[in-house]
Design a protein around this motif. Sequence first.
Motif: not given
Length: 838
Positions: A560-586
């Motif tokens: 079993k592997t977890q699959v996460w999902n954030w909604g597209e609306a307002d995600h930039e206000k409520l998260t500060a995800l850090e990308v190690a490789e690839g596009k930042q605002d994905f």
Amino acid sequence: MALDADRLVARSLGRSWRQRPARMLSAIVAGIGGVLLTTAMLLVSMSVLDAVAGASISGVRDDVVAVEARAPGGMDADVVRRAEETAPGATSRALVISTRAGTGADAAADPVIVFGVDQNLGDLTDKGLSKEIADTRLGADEVFLSAGWAKDHGLAKGDALNVTSPTGVQKWKVGGLLSGDVANRGAVVIAPLPSVATAFERGTATDVLLVDSAGRDWSAVAASAERAVDGAADVKRPDELLSGYSKTFQTSLTILAMFAAIAVVTAAVVLFLSWRLALDDARATLARTRLLGVRSRHLMVGSAMVMVPVLLGTYVIGAGLGVWIGSMLGSFTRQITDLTQQAVTPGLPWEVPVVGSFVGALLMFGAAWYAGVRRFSKITAIEAVSGDRQAQMTPSGFRLPFVAGLASLVIGVALVLLAGPMVKSVSLLFLFLAAALLAVVLPAGVGMVLRRGEPGPLRLAVSRQLQLGWRRNAALSITFSIAIVSSIAMAGVASSIKDEVAGSVERWTRGELYVQAAEVGRNLQNEKFSRSLEEELRAVPGVDAVTSFTYDSVTIDGKKTQVWNWGEADHEKLTALEVAEGKQDFIPELGPDELVISSNFARTKGLEVGDTMELPLPSGHREVRVKSVLEDSASDGGMLVSGEALHQELTASQGVYEYYVGVADGADVEKVRADLEKTVADRYPGAVVIDRQEMRDAFAGITARLVSSFEAFAWVMFVLAVLVGGATLASGLVERQRALALTRLAGASRKAVSRQLVWESVVIAVSAWVIALPVGCLAIPGMLDAQAGTSGLLPATSVPVVLSVVSLPLVVICMLLALGVGNPRRANPPLRVLLAHE
């Protein structure tokens, strides 16, 4: 004659121990402690494994082929239809839901698995269950319960049952009771398929399809079903259904297995040394019987006549205490199983731990008994008469184990510094071997050093005993060393993982409030909100931003592997995800054939940006491309991040785990929080609203409580060390009566003798700490590497400074407590008594 010789040995050994009961006390206390520790650790381990295995469905016929969906959304209607078309016999569809059920106002009382089944199920079960199902036709709002679970919860036919679902509390009625557990130790609710599909927004999805092989070859039917589902499901035996549960939360299970192994090995060493010393203490008595014609076989049979009943008695007491203590750790077991998100119900599988501890105790007893008796056969006649022996560790006897210990330590250090991932964990074998060997020889080595130069009476007496009593000292030193190594290593693993997880959680918890369907760490797979709730939350006064967050589990490579999902609306206000490789605002750009993977998933699977992987879907499978690698360590084994379109396809829109809420500037956060609670209270009685700090503390608390539970087990060894130390010292003091009396006869005062005993104890304690501290710190990277094989987590190593410092005074205190239990005054009878005895 043989019988008389056997009895002579038995009487001699029994009388020897009756005259000096401290000899037997040491073996009994160590035996109880060793069996207790082994049984308790095996019971905790087996409870977790048995819980996840116990969720599997029973009662289905062995000739049935089970098809279990890999995607959280199940299998869609077309996949199920294709599989049914290949079936030679009857088929039955089912939904499998993890949620909670209660009988009163609190609908989240107990975890249960809800099975939504069709009318054909009875045709594929064994005769007894089939008849019970056929005799009762359920209405749309009626359910079956297992009779045992219903009785335990005060439920009878016709009573109401409240079941939590994304659409609110479902009020169902008990339509019938089934004998047996059916699944999950009886914590199951069986309801009509349409009712479950509606309540949990599952549409026409199917989680499990049962296919009757109708007398045909099972393998051929399974192969046809596997081709038909096109990667959307696993085809397996009925008793293997829900087996994916056992592969969730592998980090905790791996650490638990490592610690259980350490505890069992430590207990085994203590058992061997204690029983070996008990026989060695009776050496003079048993050796003298050889002058009367007693042979080795008589020594073995006669000693067994006394020792086996003692062994069985200590085993019964130790195993009973081990089961009792293991059952008291039920909250720890419940915590691990809660974190799987499945409604599995832990039991108390005492049989395997009890048998396992008996086998371990028997092996250690047998090894000690055989080695002890073999040694008696090599004693010369003059030594048997005089009782003298050369037992001190000489420089030549010291050198070999010392060099072997240093060599093991060097190899362990080299592996820690130079070995790559998944190889570094091998260092643990060499480090623990080094700790054990050096713990044996270091006190004797200190004794040799103290004798150099012009030692005074105290140094000379202490050094002589450190060499003369090295066997007895080894039991204490090894026990303390392994206890310290385990404690420091486990604390280091705990703090390393906690720091890494805390950093990850901080990056994606930037909102002020969080609305959750259940408490963090206790929510089950299907305890979720409806997606329509988002607009209601936006309408609450003071709310500035809302984004959804949900996660489900998909089966990849049998796990079993977890699959996460954030909604597209307002995600930039409520998260500060850090990308190690690839596009930042994905998040807004992820397409239906793209995924983001976490850094630990990338590490375990060897993936990077641009690579592709197969993703199971309700409709079959699809090749998806890795768009970015997210720097995150909050998921066990790694996780996937999907866009909204792919996530809804993957999960069949099963609902939302939680909503992140941003509060407008100037708004009263507590008032907004109260209004949010009112909005969800009626439909979701288990829902909670927490602020940012509570959210972070909750996630940190999950890891802290979980890993700290392992750390707490390590300290149990100190209790064992005190017990073994007290009994061993008591036995040793009795054996040393003549030596201590002669010391007093030479002019030493009682105070001087007591000071000698204290110095001996402190030297052993400090020696154990000097060995264990560096080995414990070096073991941290190895343990982190061992768990990284399943979790993918490779955090920076954190050394527990406070524990490292505190461990020295703690082990000294433990040793002095053991000396207090030994009570030196008992070894101080009047001189005239000892002289008369001589």
